[in-house]
Design a protein around this motif. Structure first.
Motif, PDB file in Angstrom:
ATOM      1  N   UNK A  53      45.092  34.512  41.086  1.00 59.30           N
ATOM      2  CA  UNK A  53      44.971  34.209  39.681  1.00 59.30           C
ATOM      3  C   UNK A  53      43.419  34.791  39.029  1.00 59.30           C
ATOM      4  N   UNK A  54      42.619  34.882  39.974  1.00 57.86           N
ATOM      5  CA  UNK A  54      41.328  35.411  39.505  1.00 57.86           C
ATOM      6  C   UNK A  54      41.236  36.958  39.336  1.00 57.86           C
ATOM      7  N   UNK A  55      41.703  37.554  40.263  1.00 61.89           N
ATOM      8  CA  UNK A  55      41.882  39.145  40.287  1.00 61.89           C
ATOM      9  C   UNK A  55      42.836  39.365  39.001  1.00 61.89           C
ATOM     10  N   UNK A  56      44.088  38.786  38.681  1.00 60.89           N
ATOM     11  CA  UNK A  56      44.879  39.119  37.563  1.00 60.89           C
ATOM     12  C   UNK A  56      43.985  38.923  36.260  1.00 60.89           C
ATOM     13  N   UNK A  57      43.149  37.836  36.018  1.00 62.68           N
ATOM     14  CA  UNK A  57      42.318  37.820  34.937  1.00 62.68           C
ATOM     15  C   UNK A  57      41.477  38.860  34.883  1.00 62.68           C
ATOM     16  N   UNK A  58      40.652  39.056  35.791  1.00 66.19           N
ATOM     17  CA  UNK A  58      39.592  40.024  35.653  1.00 66.19           C
ATOM     18  C   UNK A  58      40.117  41.435  35.411  1.00 66.19           C
ATOM     19  N   UNK A  59      40.903  41.808  36.278  1.00 66.71           N
ATOM     20  CA  UNK A  59      41.661  43.153  36.254  1.00 66.71           C
ATOM     21  C   UNK A  59      42.166  43.243  34.693  1.00 66.71           C
ATOM     22  N   UNK A  60      42.764  42.256  34.167  1.00 69.54           N
ATOM     23  CA  UNK A  60      43.476  42.390  32.842  1.00 69.54           C
ATOM     24  C   UNK A  60      42.296  42.524  31.707  1.00 69.54           C
ATOM     25  N   UNK A  61      41.367  41.701  32.151  1.00 70.82           N
ATOM     26  CA  UNK A  61      40.282  41.937  30.837  1.00 70.82           C
ATOM     27  C   UNK A  61      39.238  42.830  31.079  1.00 70.82           C
ATOM     28  N   UNK A  62      38.878  43.092  32.447  1.00 72.83           N
ATOM     29  CA  UNK A  62      37.845  44.098  32.506  1.00 72.83           C
ATOM     30  C   UNK A  62      38.078  45.493  33.023  1.00 72.83           C
ATOM     31  N   UNK A  63      39.389  45.557  33.552  1.00 75.20           N
ATOM     32  CA  UNK A  63      39.747  46.851  34.120  1.00 75.20           C
ATOM     33  C   UNK A  63      39.465  47.023  35.790  1.00 75.20           C
ATOM     34  N   UNK A  64      40.115  47.901  36.218  1.00 70.27           N
ATOM     35  CA  UNK A  64      40.199  47.994  37.620  1.00 70.27           C
ATOM     36  C   UNK A  64      38.651  48.340  38.124  1.00 70.27           C
TER      37      UNK A  64
ATOM     38  N   UNK B 131      34.740  43.592  40.403  1.00 75.72           N
ATOM     39  CA  UNK B 131      34.320  43.860  41.802  1.00 75.72           C
ATOM     40  C   UNK B 131      34.797  42.746  42.643  1.00 75.72           C
ATOM     41  N   UNK B 132      34.944  42.701  43.748  1.00 77.40           N
ATOM     42  CA  UNK B 132      35.347  41.717  44.798  1.00 77.40           C
ATOM     43  C   UNK B 132      34.557  40.642  44.840  1.00 77.40           C
ATOM     44  N   UNK B 133      33.120  40.801  44.388  1.00 69.78           N
ATOM     45  CA  UNK B 133      32.283  39.792  44.353  1.00 69.78           C
ATOM     46  C   UNK B 133      32.686  38.944  43.035  1.00 69.78           C
ATOM     47  N   UNK B 134      32.834  39.420  41.948  1.00 74.93           N
ATOM     48  CA  UNK B 134      33.307  38.708  40.647  1.00 74.93           C
ATOM     49  C   UNK B 134      34.701  37.899  40.999  1.00 74.93           C
ATOM     50  N   UNK B 135      35.856  38.732  41.632  1.00 74.84           N
ATOM     51  CA  UNK B 135      36.661  38.118  41.947  1.00 74.84           C
ATOM     52  C   UNK B 135      36.520  36.706  42.815  1.00 74.84           C
ATOM     53  N   UNK B 136      35.657  37.024  44.060  1.00 70.69           N
ATOM     54  CA  UNK B 136      35.359  35.758  45.013  1.00 70.69           C
ATOM     55  C   UNK B 136      34.761  34.607  43.999  1.00 70.69           C
ATOM     56  N   UNK B 137      33.844  35.075  43.067  1.00 68.79           N
ATOM     57  CA  UNK B 137      33.104  33.610  42.379  1.00 68.79           C
ATOM     58  C   UNK B 137      34.193  33.141  41.608  1.00 68.79           C
ATOM     59  N   UNK B 138      34.960  33.947  40.979  1.00 70.46           N
ATOM     60  CA  UNK B 138      35.889  33.099  39.848  1.00 70.46           C
ATOM     61  C   UNK B 138      36.836  32.353  40.896  1.00 70.46           C
ATOM     62  N   UNK B 139      37.406  32.937  41.997  1.00 79.30           N
ATOM     63  CA  UNK B 139      38.308  32.191  42.821  1.00 79.30           C
ATOM     64  C   UNK B 139      37.749  31.119  43.527  1.00 79.30           C
ATOM     65  N   UNK B 140      36.438  30.998  43.630  1.00 75.91           N
ATOM     66  CA  UNK B 140      35.632  30.178  44.425  1.00 75.91           C
ATOM     67  C   UNK B 140      35.912  30.070  46.053  1.00 75.91           C
ATOM     68  N   UNK B 141      35.719  31.259  46.662  1.00 76.14           N
ATOM     69  CA  UNK B 141      36.235  31.828  47.705  1.00 76.14           C
ATOM     70  C   UNK B 141      35.168  32.820  48.280  1.00 76.14           C
ATOM     71  N   UNK B 142      35.160  33.032  49.482  1.00 77.07           N
ATOM     72  CA  UNK B 142      34.221  34.264  49.859  1.00 77.07           C
ATOM     73  C   UNK B 142      34.739  35.690  49.660  1.00 77.07           C
ATOM     74  N   UNK B 143      33.791  36.509  49.829  1.00 75.66           N
ATOM     75  CA  UNK B 143      34.591  37.854  49.862  1.00 75.66           C
ATOM     76  C   UNK B 143      35.228  38.090  51.013  1.00 75.66           C
TER      77      UNK B 143
END
Length: 211
Positions: free
Chosen positions: A26-37, A41-53
């Protein structure tokens, strides 16, 4: 001898693992769609998903594999939508002009405006630097329609030597023209009468060629 606990996850652990994986997607989909590939960053995805890298790497290996997983999930959802519309509209014995019109109109008014379709278009066309799925991996909806057109040909409803080419012609005459109109800022919405007119005209032309 290995214990059952060592060789398989308990239901509780499996559920937590699946929940984390869904949150990551879910987090990756939202960020990839809005910010681009590239800018995601994996860090940003981790923060949004509330998990560790580390959790992301454990589930997906790397960012490219995660991006592919997002594309597959969104594509699978779109394929399911197309399959449902085919099954409900292109039914055996129904007037073909009515069936094809209803099918194309539902895709234009339901699938095109959907968040899944918008996301898929952004991921596959807007960000040119993003990794691509293997050739043919995003053609599942077209193959479903090819199968139905082949069945219509077998029943004598249409004359089709090449179902794939027939699908390409049908898409060009109806769905792609409708999509162009929806992309045009002057078109108000999927419910605009222009969309219905485009699809009706396209079905007329298609059936004149294939009946």
């Amino acid at each position: 001898m290995a214990t059952a606990r060592a060789t398989m996850q308990t239901p509780g652990r499996r559920q937590r693992s699946e929940s984390k994986q869904a949150a990551i997607l879910d987090a990756a989909e939202a960020l990839f769609a809005s910010e681009g590939y590239e800018l995601t960053s994996v860090d940003a995805i981790a923060v949004r998903a509330k998990v560790s890298k580390r959790t992301i790497y454990d589930h997906f290996g790397d960012k490219q594999t995660l991006f592919h997983s997002v594309l597959v999930r969104v594509g699978d959802s779109l394929t399911a939508t197309v399959r449902q519309v085919i099954d409900e509209e292109l039914t055996k014995g129904r007037d073909l002009h009515e069936a094809l019109t209803a099918f194309a109109l539902r895709l234009a008014t339901e699938a095109f405006p959907s968040s899944d379709y918008v996301t898929f278009r952004r991921l596959t066309s807007r960000w040119q630097s993003a990794p691509r799925l293997p050739e043919g991996a995003d053609e599942h909806p077209e193959r479903l329609l090819e199968e139905r057109f082949a069945a219509l040909a077998a029943d004598g409803e249409i004359r089709v030597a090449d179902p794939r080419r027939a699908v390409q012609h049908f898409k060009a005459l109806t769905l792609l023209l409708a999509l162009d109109a929806l992309d045009d800022e002057s078109a108000s919405s999927a419910g605009d009468p222009e969309i219905s007119a485009i699809i009706a005209d396209g079905v007329d032309v298609f059936l004149r060629a294939y009946r």
